[in-house]
Motif scaffolding. Structure first.
Motif, PDB file in Angstrom:
ATOM      1  N   TYR A   1     -49.234   4.708  -9.642  1.00  0.00           N
ATOM      2  CA  TYR A   1     -48.849   3.893  -7.917  1.00  0.00           C
ATOM      3  C   TYR A   1     -48.503   5.588  -7.416  1.00  0.00           C
ATOM      4  CZ  TYR A   1     -51.795  -0.081  -6.766  1.00  0.00           C
ATOM      5  OH  TYR A   1     -52.154  -1.053  -6.311  1.00  0.00           O
ATOM      6  N   ALA A   2     -47.058   5.488  -8.461  1.00  0.00           N
ATOM      7  CA  ALA A   2     -46.367   6.593  -8.183  1.00  0.00           C
ATOM      8  C   ALA A   2     -46.764   8.794  -8.185  1.00  0.00           C
ATOM      9  CB  ALA A   2     -44.997   6.428  -8.706  1.00  0.00           C
ATOM     10  N   LEU A   3     -47.542   8.452  -8.736  1.00  0.00           N
ATOM     11  CA  LEU A   3     -48.110   9.519  -9.737  1.00  0.00           C
ATOM     12  C   LEU A   3     -49.311   9.739  -8.398  1.00  0.00           C
ATOM     13  CD1 LEU A   3     -48.839  12.178 -11.516  1.00  0.00           C
ATOM     14  CD2 LEU A   3     -50.177  10.527 -12.838  1.00  0.00           C
ATOM     15  N   LEU A   4     -49.762   8.927  -7.719  1.00  0.00           N
ATOM     16  CA  LEU A   4     -50.877   9.466  -6.977  1.00  0.00           C
ATOM     17  C   LEU A   4     -50.500   9.416  -5.467  1.00  0.00           C
ATOM     18  CD1 LEU A   4     -53.156   6.456  -7.298  1.00  0.00           C
ATOM     19  CD2 LEU A   4     -54.202   8.486  -7.293  1.00  0.00           C
ATOM     20  N   TYR A   5     -48.642   8.853  -5.107  1.00  0.00           N
ATOM     21  CA  TYR A   5     -48.259   9.374  -4.116  1.00  0.00           C
ATOM     22  C   TYR A   5     -47.950   9.862  -3.909  1.00  0.00           C
ATOM     23  CZ  TYR A   5     -51.139   4.075  -2.255  1.00  0.00           C
ATOM     24  OH  TYR A   5     -52.204   3.486  -2.153  1.00  0.00           O
ATOM     25  N   VAL A   6     -46.973  10.094  -4.413  1.00  0.00           N
ATOM     26  CA  VAL A   6     -45.829  11.246  -4.206  1.00  0.00           C
ATOM     27  C   VAL A   6     -46.509  12.474  -3.759  1.00  0.00           C
ATOM     28  CG1 VAL A   6     -43.435  12.314  -5.561  1.00  0.00           C
ATOM     29  CG2 VAL A   6     -44.010   9.541  -4.999  1.00  0.00           C
ATOM     30  N   PRO A   7     -46.930  13.326  -4.660  1.00  0.00           N
ATOM     31  CA  PRO A   7     -47.762  14.569  -4.528  1.00  0.00           C
ATOM     32  C   PRO A   7     -48.405  14.754  -3.678  1.00  0.00           C
ATOM     33  CG  PRO A   7     -48.243  13.970  -6.784  1.00  0.00           C
ATOM     34  CD  PRO A   7     -47.729  12.222  -6.500  1.00  0.00           C
ATOM     35  N   ALA A   8     -49.241  13.216  -2.561  1.00  0.00           N
ATOM     36  CA  ALA A   8     -49.740  13.502  -1.839  1.00  0.00           C
ATOM     37  C   ALA A   8     -48.993  13.303  -0.385  1.00  0.00           C
ATOM     38  CB  ALA A   8     -50.715  12.315  -1.123  1.00  0.00           C
ATOM     39  N   TRP A   9     -47.520  12.851  -0.565  1.00  0.00           N
ATOM     40  CA  TRP A   9     -46.313  12.636   0.294  1.00  0.00           C
ATOM     41  C   TRP A   9     -46.048  13.849   0.573  1.00  0.00           C
ATOM     42  CZ3 TRP A   9     -41.085  13.147  -0.588  1.00  0.00           C
ATOM     43  CH2 TRP A   9     -40.699  12.657   0.685  1.00  0.00           C
TER      44      TRP A   9
ATOM     45  N   MET B   1     -49.680  20.269   6.869  1.00  0.00           N
ATOM     46  CA  MET B   1     -50.880  20.836   6.141  1.00  0.00           C
ATOM     47  C   MET B   1     -51.680  19.700   6.772  1.00  0.00           C
ATOM     48  SD  MET B   1     -50.169  23.466   3.973  1.00  0.00           S
ATOM     49  CE  MET B   1     -51.452  24.337   3.593  1.00  0.00           C
ATOM     50  N   LEU B   2     -51.740  18.360   6.297  1.00  0.00           N
ATOM     51  CA  LEU B   2     -53.000  17.642   5.701  1.00  0.00           C
ATOM     52  C   LEU B   2     -52.368  15.882   6.373  1.00  0.00           C
ATOM     53  CD1 LEU B   2     -54.085  18.046   2.337  1.00  0.00           C
ATOM     54  CD2 LEU B   2     -55.014  19.346   4.260  1.00  0.00           C
ATOM     55  N   SER B   3     -52.611  15.215   6.631  1.00  0.00           N
ATOM     56  CA  SER B   3     -52.377  13.975   6.555  1.00  0.00           C
ATOM     57  C   SER B   3     -52.336  13.427   5.455  1.00  0.00           C
ATOM     58  CB  SER B   3     -53.388  13.270   7.673  1.00  0.00           C
ATOM     59  OG  SER B   3     -55.167  12.905   7.043  1.00  0.00           O
ATOM     60  N   PHE B   4     -51.043  12.625   5.765  1.00  0.00           N
ATOM     61  CA  PHE B   4     -51.375  11.323   4.006  1.00  0.00           C
ATOM     62  C   PHE B   4     -52.830  11.138   3.930  1.00  0.00           C
ATOM     63  CE2 PHE B   4     -50.386   7.930   1.674  1.00  0.00           C
ATOM     64  CZ  PHE B   4     -49.320   7.975   0.479  1.00  0.00           C
ATOM     65  N   SER B   5     -53.387  10.400   4.682  1.00  0.00           N
ATOM     66  CA  SER B   5     -54.907  10.448   4.104  1.00  0.00           C
ATOM     67  C   SER B   5     -55.578  11.182   3.804  1.00  0.00           C
ATOM     68  CB  SER B   5     -55.572   9.204   5.356  1.00  0.00           C
ATOM     69  OG  SER B   5     -55.888  10.162   5.896  1.00  0.00           O
TER      70      SER B   5
END
Length: 231
Positions: free
Chosen positions: A7-15, A22-26
């Motif tokens: 989860y951390a590997l997915l969410y932290v770079p996206a955040w 430049m991008l929304s979080f979704s």
């Protein structure tokens, strides 16, 4: 299933990407979810080539890496647009394999022992299948000690398992502190894994001490431990 580290590997770079504006979080999460599998595959290939460097020549390393990673079951974990914790597990396996090989070369390298311990503990945290990774590492150290009579194997294994046990305890504290308020039990790591690693550590500590025993006792200990391991 996904676990806390994935989860951390997915969410932290996206955040982090969304924080640039430049991008929304979704959208950032979507693009990162599409790319994470292939990127982890590339990282695993490079790590496997590094891991096998002390054992094989360049061409042999490449062939062995293809053989290990190009099976259908392995490739499923690296699919595009299908994030899977198995991809992270396989990278940790390749990283730990390289560290274990190098720790056998220089068992008094505390840095390698710490990194191997962290890799083993992280392997459990990412997936309970990380126990298989730990078993492979112990088997490698045990085979080196039993059949090649390299006394440096027990010392390296003892240090690596000690650090792994400490890391599991720390990860357990982090897991409970972060998951408790939401009552999400996605991770399967438990105190049992800490006890297991401590038991392995004490076994290697006993083995490391056997150098001062009579040769008959030393020989008996080796085969008793081999029998236990086989069971």
């Amino acid at each position: 299933h996904w676990t806390w580290p994935f989860y951390a590997l997915l969410y932290v770079p996206a955040w982090l990407a969304s924080s640039t504006g430049m991008l929304s979080f979704s959208n950032a999460l979507f693009y990162w979810g599409v790319l994470i599998g292939p990127l982890l595959f590339a990282a695993t290939v490079l790590t496997m080539l590094w891991a096998l460097d002390p054992l094989l020549k360049r061409g042999e390393r490449f062939n062995a890496t293809l053989f290990l990673l190009m099976s259908a079951g392995v490739l499923l974990g690296f699919q595009v647009a299908r994030p899977d914790h198995q991809a992270l597990s396989l990278w940790l396996l390749a990283f730990g394999l390289g560290l274990a090989i190098r720790l056998l070369e220089n068992p008094r390298s505390e840095r390698r022992a710490v990194l191997l311990g962290l890799a083993m503990a992280a392997g459990i945290w990412v997936s309970v299948e990380g126990i298989l990774f730990i078993g492979i590492v112990q088997l490698g150290f045990m085979a080196t000690w039993l059949f090649h009579r390299l006394d440096r194997a027990p010392f390296g294994a003892m240090m690596a398992n000690a650090y792994a046990a400490v890391a599991v305890l720390i990860f357990l504290i982090i897991q409970e502190a972060t998951l408790w308020p939401w009552n999400i039990m996605a991770d399967q790591m438990s105190i049992i894994h800490f006890k297991l690693l401590m038991a392995i550590f004490w076994a290697w500590l006993l083995i490391a001490a056997e150098a001062s025993w009579p040769s008959s006792s030393s020989h008996f200990l080796k085969w008793i431990l081999l029998s236990i391991g086989a069971k």
